[in-house]
Design a protein around this motif. Structure first.
Motif, mmCIF file in Angstrom:
data_model
loop_
_atom_site.group_PDB
_atom_site.id
_atom_site.type_symbol
_atom_site.label_atom_id
_atom_site.label_comp_id
_atom_site.label_asym_id
_atom_site.label_seq_id
_atom_site.Cartn_x
_atom_site.Cartn_y
_atom_site.Cartn_z
ATOM 1 N N LEU A 1 0.568 -0.773 -0.317
ATOM 2 C CA LEU A 1 -0.504 -0.230 -0.125
ATOM 3 C C LEU A 1 0.853 1.261 0.088
ATOM 4 O O LEU A 1 0.704 2.039 -0.238
ATOM 5 N N ASP A 2 2.312 1.173 1.331
ATOM 6 C CA ASP A 2 3.093 2.342 0.825
ATOM 7 C C ASP A 2 3.780 2.929 -0.618
ATOM 8 O O ASP A 2 3.840 3.825 -0.956
ATOM 9 N N GLU A 3 3.871 1.960 -1.688
ATOM 10 C CA GLU A 3 4.526 1.620 -2.736
ATOM 11 C C GLU A 3 3.466 2.432 -3.949
ATOM 12 O O GLU A 3 3.439 3.384 -4.428
ATOM 13 N N ARG A 4 1.850 1.809 -3.066
ATOM 14 C CA ARG A 4 0.572 2.957 -4.122
ATOM 15 C C ARG A 4 0.800 4.809 -4.197
ATOM 16 O O ARG A 4 0.603 4.830 -4.626
ATOM 17 N N CYS A 5 0.787 4.343 -2.808
ATOM 18 C CA CYS A 5 0.871 6.379 -2.079
ATOM 19 C C CYS A 5 2.093 6.556 -2.835
ATOM 20 O O CYS A 5 1.327 7.674 -3.252
ATOM 21 N N LYS A 6 3.228 5.919 -2.592
ATOM 22 C CA LYS A 6 4.105 6.661 -2.990
ATOM 23 C C LYS A 6 4.307 7.007 -4.705
ATOM 24 O O LYS A 6 4.457 8.106 -4.837
ATOM 25 N N GLN A 7 4.035 6.197 -5.406
ATOM 26 C CA GLN A 7 3.018 7.123 -6.515
ATOM 27 C C GLN A 7 2.283 8.028 -7.208
ATOM 28 O O GLN A 7 2.646 8.043 -7.507
ATOM 29 N N VAL A 8 1.547 7.458 -6.140
ATOM 30 C CA VAL A 8 0.446 8.733 -6.625
ATOM 31 C C VAL A 8 0.779 10.546 -5.771
ATOM 32 O O VAL A 8 1.342 11.245 -6.472
ATOM 33 N N SER B 1 -5.565 1.995 -13.209
ATOM 34 C CA SER B 1 -4.282 1.387 -12.920
ATOM 35 C C SER B 1 -3.218 2.353 -12.490
ATOM 36 O O SER B 1 -3.373 3.186 -13.262
ATOM 37 N N LEU B 2 -2.301 1.979 -11.738
ATOM 38 C CA LEU B 2 -1.599 3.600 -11.274
ATOM 39 C C LEU B 2 -0.081 3.572 -12.317
ATOM 40 O O LEU B 2 1.131 4.345 -11.848
ATOM 41 N N GLU B 3 -0.128 2.476 -12.944
ATOM 42 C CA GLU B 3 0.706 2.215 -14.140
ATOM 43 C C GLU B 3 1.088 3.137 -14.903
ATOM 44 O O GLU B 3 -0.373 3.643 -15.308
ATOM 45 N N ASP B 4 2.067 4.477 -15.515
ATOM 46 C CA ASP B 4 2.254 4.943 -16.996
ATOM 47 C C ASP B 4 0.815 5.942 -16.408
ATOM 48 O O ASP B 4 -0.217 6.059 -17.604
ATOM 49 N N LEU B 5 0.886 7.026 -15.244
ATOM 50 C CA LEU B 5 0.310 7.730 -15.183
ATOM 51 C C LEU B 5 0.307 9.346 -15.881
ATOM 52 O O LEU B 5 1.557 9.655 -16.470
ATOM 53 N N THR B 6 -0.573 9.908 -16.738
ATOM 54 C CA THR B 6 0.513 11.150 -17.724
ATOM 55 C C THR B 6 -0.867 12.366 -16.736
ATOM 56 O O THR B 6 -2.274 11.497 -16.354
ATOM 57 N N VAL B 7 -0.576 13.446 -17.600
ATOM 58 C CA VAL B 7 -1.305 14.639 -16.888
ATOM 59 C C VAL B 7 -2.306 15.081 -17.793
ATOM 60 O O VAL B 7 -2.743 15.669 -17.429
#
Length: 593
Positions: free
Chosen positions: A319-326, A386-392
């Motif tokens: 979960l911490d890794e997901r939060c860090k991605q955001v 999905s939190l992978e490859d997030l773009t603006v």
């Protein structure tokens, strides 16, 4: 055994029938007493008809011929009397009281017909037809009931004198077709209706003033027009589901307003999260930020406390890794005082909320699906799964996001969107009765503006169309119609005048004097002349901005005429269904023994 009676018809054929036992009809009230005289042929035929039904079903109850027509006319006129006082901007309110003491104040015909408990079968048929009118066009319920009842009342005068109902029906159909053709010439084309804000405001105000007072209608008119202008696109059907109606029991009705964005009926779940943010990037996602159960029947087993701690740490690390991605994504996109808002359809656990709060991110969890769909339409962006490859490009934008608390309820305002295709009408009022009344009126206002844009035409209101159509039928169509069908045309013309007559009566003016002055003005000017409900004088609806919808008029004329024709052709009302109570003793069809 029933006593036998012998009677003869004009053709001197003798038949033998049992004299029927008369039963009371608990759902029919007759205004006259049915006298069965055995010395007339008509009575013989009625008795023969009843006797035939009695042979098929001993429990049957029958009302035949003139009595059946009078029953239907009485039901239509009774329903007409209930809704008659609601028509127009000067109409009165009805108070509906439920079995448990619930109260509802309204003058909306559709709400009345749906909320009232109607037992008469003919009245139920009329009510269902009128509510179908509202479902299709969004308005015209009261007008349909009034016109249908008046058609039956006018034709009953001729039918009681011996004119066959089929002849009257033929005349009504001729008059209906002529009136629909006259409607095409009476309409005013508006090809640029979508960009004509004044026209849309007049249409919305005309609809709202028939259900709300003038000051409140003026306030909501601008909100309705702004909402339709927000969601409407050229040459595309308007989807009213994009307009969210949110109610708040606070302040006054005049404080209701249009919100250029979305109002969510929930707020943040952490006390340290910011409540007002400006220049917000909106992240709409459907990603879990809490521990999830496995999709299959499986489990984790440990033998000591150390193994359990390792299991908890591994889950927390995920979960911490997901939060860090955001958080990393937020830091990369937010510059020059910009802020970040995350609205998630799934859950966020307390530790993750605390991490986001320390970063200054406003998080909303378990948002409703309908809100998620409207958010992307209002703010832009795309739903993130999905939190992978997030773009603006996946993010939306709002000028301001604020959280408002009303008692124990929280609301989040997402406002000042750049190019919204979804919006919100915020209705506020001191009590639930006024809020419900505004909510019903706003729905009708939205439908009226939508109809104007899609029809690209409007009809002058204030009773001007009904007055002009009645005069057209009397002066032109009736003269061209030959035979007894002319009486049906004249009855239709008189029935159309029920709309301006009711407007005058509800406004407190003398009905006959008002109608005569309107007809004289129409005859002199040849222009659409309506009734000014404030002064009682003739007016030009186009100059006053009183417009009605073309499809509402067309549908009301068609439905009311078809229903009146069907009821006129009913010559027998019988209760002879299968569920008639206990079986008759000795019935050969009773198979329960």
């Amino acid at each position: 055994a029933l006593p036998l009676c012998y009677f003869a018809t004009q053709s001197e054929h003798y038949t033998q029938q049992p004299f029927p036992t008369l039963h009371s009809l608990d759902w029919i009230r007759l205004d006259c007493t049915c006298n069965f005289q055995l010395n007339t042929t008509k009575s013989y035929i009625n008795m023969a008809s009843r006797g035939r039904v009695q042979e098929l079903n001993a429990n049957a109850e029958v009302v035949s011929q003139q009595d059946a027509r009078r029953v239907n006319v009485a039901a239509a006129m009774g329903l007409q009397a209930v809704l008659k006082t609601n028509l127009g901007p000067r109409g009165t309110l009805k108070m509906l009281v439920g079995g448990a003491g619930q109260l509802k104040l309204t003058k909306d015909g559709q709400v009345l017909l749906k909320e009232m408990q109607i037992q008469h079968p003919t009245a139920i048929l009329i009510a269902r037809t009128a509510t179908a009118q509202d479902d299709v066009t969004g308005d015209g319920t009261t007008s349909t009931v009034l016109l249908c009842g008046e058609l039956l009342r006018q034709t009953e005068r001729y039918a009681s004198e011996g004119l066959h109902p089929r002849v009257l029906v033929d005349g009504l159909e001729i008059a209906r077709d002529a009136t629909l053709e006259f409607l095409k010439d009476f309409t005013v084309p508006k090809e640029d209706a979508l960009t004509d804000a004044d026209l849309l405001s007049h249409v919305a105000r005309t609809s709202l003033q028939t259900k709300l007072d003038a000051d409140l209608a003026a306030t909501l008119t601008q909100a309705v027009v702004s909402s339709i202008s927000c969601v409407a696109e050229p040459d595309t059907p308007i989807d009213l589901h994009r307009v969210e109606i949110i109610t708040m029991e606070r302040k006054l009705g005049s404080d209701s307003r249009f919100v250029n964005g979305i109002v969510l009926d929930h707020g943040g779940r952490h006390p340290d999260m910011p409540q007002i943010l400006d220049k917000c990037h909106i992240m709409t996602c459907n990603v879990t930020f809490e521990y999830e159960k496995t999709e299959v029947a499986s489990g984790f087993f440990y033998t000591n406390a150390d193994e359990r701690e390792k299991l908890v740490e591994s889950e927390r690390k995920w979960l911490d890794e997901r939060c860090k991605q955001v958080i990393d994504f937020k830091r990369s996109v937010c510059t020059d005082g910009e802020t970040f808002v995350m609205i998630n359809q799934k859950g966020i656990d307390p530790l993750s909320l605390d991490i986001f709060a320390k970063e200054g991110i406003l998080c909303l969890r378990r948002a409703k699906r309908r809100n998620m769909e409207r958010l992307t339409l209002a703010c832009g962006g795309t739903p993130i799964h999905s939190l992978e490859d997030l773009t603006v490009d996946m993010l939306g934008y709002a000028g301001q996001v604020s959280e408002v608390s009303i008692g124990e309820d929280k609301f989040t305002f997402v406002e000042q969107c750049r190019n919204p295709k979804s919006c919100t009408i915020l209705l506020q009022g001191p009590n639930p009765h006024s809020i419900a009344q505004m909510q019903d009126a706003v729905r009708d206002g939205l439908r009226s503006v939508k109809n104007t844009i899609e029809d690209k035409a409007v009809v002058p209101g204030a009773g001007s169309f009904e007055l002009a159509a009645a005069m057209h039928l009397q002066q032109d169509v009736a003269r061209q119609t030959k035979g007894r069908a002319k009486l049906g045309v004249l009855a239709f013309a008189e029935a159309l005048l029920i709309i301006p007559k009711t407007l005058a009566e509800n406004s407190g003016f003398d009905v006959q004097e008002t109608i005569l002055s309107l007809q004289d003005e129409r005859e002199a000017t040849k222009m659409p002349i309506g009734l000014n409900c404030s002064t009682g004088e003739p007016m030009l609806p186009a100059e006053e901005g009183v417009w009605d919808n073309v499809r509402v008029k067309r549908q009301s004329l068609y439905l009311s005429t078809v229903l009146a024709n069907q009821l006129l052709l009913v010559d027998e009302v019988m209760r002879a269904g299968k569920q008639m109570g206990a079986p008759v003793e000795g019935d050969p069809m009773d198979l329960r023994n």
